[in-house]
Design a protein around this motif. Sequence first.
Motif, short mmCIF file in Angstrom:
data_model
loop_
_atom_site.label_atom_id
_atom_site.label_comp_id
_atom_site.label_asym_id
_atom_site.label_seq_id
_atom_site.Cartn_x
_atom_site.Cartn_y
_atom_site.Cartn_z
N ASP A 65 19.90 -15.17 6.49
CA ASP A 65 20.57 -13.94 6.93
C ASP A 65 19.62 -13.03 7.72
O ASP A 65 19.96 -11.88 7.97
N PHE A 66 18.47 -13.53 8.07
CA PHE A 66 17.45 -12.70 8.73
C PHE A 66 17.93 -12.25 10.09
O PHE A 66 18.53 -13.04 10.80
N PRO A 67 17.72 -11.03 10.51
CA PRO A 67 17.02 -9.93 9.86
C PRO A 67 17.93 -8.98 9.09
O PRO A 67 17.52 -7.89 8.72
N ASP A 68 19.17 -9.38 8.86
CA ASP A 68 20.08 -8.52 8.10
C ASP A 68 19.82 -8.68 6.61
O ASP A 68 20.27 -9.64 6.00
N VAL A 69 19.07 -7.77 6.05
CA VAL A 69 18.75 -7.80 4.63
C VAL A 69 19.79 -6.95 3.92
O VAL A 69 19.95 -5.78 4.24
N GLU A 70 20.49 -7.56 2.98
CA GLU A 70 21.57 -6.88 2.29
C GLU A 70 21.08 -5.59 1.63
O GLU A 70 20.08 -5.58 0.91
N THR A 106 19.74 -3.03 3.05
CA THR A 106 18.61 -2.39 3.72
C THR A 106 18.98 -2.08 5.16
O THR A 106 19.53 -2.91 5.86
N THR A 107 18.68 -0.89 5.55
CA THR A 107 18.80 -0.49 6.95
C THR A 107 17.43 0.02 7.39
O THR A 107 16.51 0.11 6.60
N PHE A 108 17.31 0.36 8.65
CA PHE A 108 16.04 0.82 9.18
C PHE A 108 16.19 2.22 9.75
O PHE A 108 17.26 2.58 10.25
N ALA A 109 15.12 2.98 9.68
CA ALA A 109 15.12 4.34 10.20
C ALA A 109 15.37 4.35 11.70
O ALA A 109 15.96 5.29 12.23
N SER A 110 14.92 3.29 12.39
CA SER A 110 15.17 3.16 13.82
C SER A 110 15.14 1.68 14.19
O SER A 110 14.66 0.84 13.43
N GLY A 136 0.79 -1.22 0.00
CA GLY A 136 0.00 0.00 0.00
C GLY A 136 0.82 1.27 0.00
O GLY A 136 0.27 2.36 -0.01
N GLY A 137 2.15 1.13 0.04
CA GLY A 137 3.02 2.30 -0.04
C GLY A 137 3.52 2.83 1.29
O GLY A 137 4.13 3.89 1.34
N ALA A 138 3.29 2.10 2.37
CA ALA A 138 3.77 2.54 3.69
C ALA A 138 5.30 2.47 3.75
O ALA A 138 5.92 1.60 3.15
N ASP A 139 5.89 3.39 4.47
CA ASP A 139 7.35 3.50 4.60
C ASP A 139 7.92 2.34 5.42
O ASP A 139 8.89 1.72 5.03
N LEU A 140 7.35 2.04 6.57
CA LEU A 140 7.78 0.97 7.47
C LEU A 140 9.25 1.06 7.90
O LEU A 140 9.84 0.08 8.30
N GLY A 141 9.81 2.24 7.81
CA GLY A 141 11.16 2.47 8.30
C GLY A 141 12.28 1.87 7.49
O GLY A 141 13.43 1.85 7.94
#
Length: 141
Positions: free
Chosen positions: A95-100, A102-106, A12-17
């Motif tokens: 490799d979960f949760p380290d997705v190559e 991809t980082t997270f906003a927090s 749906g286009g949500a950012d999800l960090g």
Amino acid sequence: MPSGIWRLFLAGGADLGLRPYDVIDGWEAFSTAGLSVVCEGLALLTLGLVRPWGERVTSWLPLIGGRWVAPRAAVLPAAFGAVALAAIWTYTFRDFPDVEGTTFASTGWQVLLIACYLPLSLWAPLLAVVTWAYYRRRCRN
């Protein structure tokens, strides 16, 4: 269900960090939402292994309504599904949760992702257990 909700928000286009944030749209959004619907449907079919409606075809279906479900017709697909899920999630979670890339906003977003996807690792062994229980219940001599 939590991972399906995560994917629906993503579709749906949500950012999800997620960083980098790339909006998915078109076919990718449709297939992501479709994956969620298919996974939920398959998970709900598992209930047929532990509920009485999984032993007899519902009466409103023409020709086959009211007949007993052959144990093999339920056990073989369920067993195959358990093995397939184990292979899929073993590969996916390597490799979960380290997705190559991809980082997270927090950290909170990463914790939410883990909380949403970790229950998937239990799907295969739990499906195997209820498949075995269904087999024992329906095939006892």
